[in-house]
Design a protein around this motif. Structure first.
Motif: not given
Length: 359
Positions: A257-274
């Motif tokens: 797994y990868v464990h991401l923190e909400a340390t950047v804007d949500e659109p960037v995090l959603v793109a990283l999820r993809r």
């Protein structure tokens, strides 16, 4: 959309729910970096989590960030962890050790050694020492030939973790510690193969993960990341490109797994999820920020594609957090004064909801 209480297969484990206990420093270890009976009780009390990730555990002596933290680099430390992992398993839980090399976020008063880092640039802020907070000293810049040894320290600690009974390990690649320092553009001023370009800045992280996967297997290996985070004064550039490149390499290694923190804007995090094809653990709020993760934040991120959601501070005061979330019971407040004070008060003294209500 899955719910927080659906089961999930993570590597070789079947998690009964999607609630993860996030790693949180509690500085309750005994001298020598030994786990204690109180630590065993603390984690066993919270074994209803789908997965527990421990506080940061130093993989070697120079990697210790502050006093009172546990290690996984001596035989004595391995032996001290075994009753803890056994207690969690006896209560039906699953537990990963978070491997945390502090890098420049350390002090000679704590380790007896000069901290090391990618470059001789001190962290911003005071670090904890046995005599109280002290300004972070300049680290010694690792020579090129020394860097692989520090990367391999995670793998060696991972072998020790499995020997101690852990189900796996999470490399701490976030929050301004060593892996994060190599990803940074201002803590990492190197001009060799570990600095400068995006491929060079992710190299240390990839080597550390690859060594760990070779040591204990991909199914037992995760990593925590804080894209764009500024902890301890780190600053990252080209954040989407940096983390997309890193996730591409991690996908080749097939980590659990990868464990991401909400340390950047949500659109960037959603793109990283993809960009990440594997299991995603999401920590939906800024660590140590003004808000704690609740059911609403968890459901929001399950809807955005997270597979698991990590809860931090809520687990401190609510050992039965999963039950409270499931039944919409009140979440007890945490006493921040007891976070790092040592002892069992504010550690083992938070009751379950039924006990608190006297039933």
């Amino acid at each position: 959309m899955p719910t927080l209480f659906d089961s999930y297969r993570l590597g070789d484990l079947v998690l009964p729910n999607r609630v993860v206990m996030a790693p949180m420093t509690r500085v309750r270890a005994a001298p020598g970096g030994l786990a204690t009976p109180s630590m065993a009780t603390y984690y066993a009390q919270r074994a209803s989590a789908g997965l527990i990730v421990t506080e940061g555990v130093q993989p070697n002596r120079v990697g210790q960030s502050g006093p009172g933290t546990p290690g996984l680099y001596t035989a004595e430390q391995v032996a001290a962890w075994r009753p803890l992992t056994a207690a969690v398993h006896a209560n039906g839980g699953r537990i990963f050790a978070q491997l945390m090399h502090g890098g420049r976020v350390s002090h000679p008063d704590t380790t007896g050694l000069v901290p090391v880092g990618p470059s001789a640039v001190p962290a911003v802020g005071d670090v904890f020492t046995p005599t109280g907070p002290r300004p972070a000293p300049p680290p010694r810049a690792l020579e090129t030939h020394e860097v692989p040894e520090q990367a391999r320290s995670y793998a060696t600690a991972a072998r020790h973790a499995v020997d101690a009974g852990f189900d796996g390990v999470e490399l701490h690649g976030a929050n301004g510690y060593l892996i994060s320092q190599f990803l940074s553009a201002n803590a990492n001023l190197r001009t060799d193969r570990y600095g400068g370009s995006v491929p060079n800045r992710i190299r240390f992280a990839v080597e550390a993960v690859a060594a760990t996967v070779e040591a204990v297997g991909a199914a037992r290996t995760g990593i925590r990341l804080s894209p764009g985070g500024t902890f301890w004064g780190v600053r990252e550039t080209e954040v989407p490109a940096l983390y997309t490149a890193l996730l591409t390499e991690l996908a080749r290694l097939r980590v659990a797994y990868v464990h991401l923190e909400a340390t950047v804007d949500e659109p960037v995090l959603v793109a990283l999820r993809r960009a990440w094809p594997g299991a995603l653990v999401m920590n939906p709020v800024l660590p140590m920020g003004p808000r704690q993760t609740g059911r609403g934040e968890a459901d929001h991120w399950l809807g955005l594609g997270a597979d698991l959601v990590s809860f931090g501070r809520a687990f401190i005061a609510n050992p039965d957090l999963v039950e409270r979330l499931r039944n919409a019971l009140p979440i007890a407040p945490v006493d921040e004064a007891t976070f790092y004070q040592g002892g069992d008060s504010g550690y083992l003294t938070y009751p379950t909801y039924r006990y608190r209500m006297g039933s």
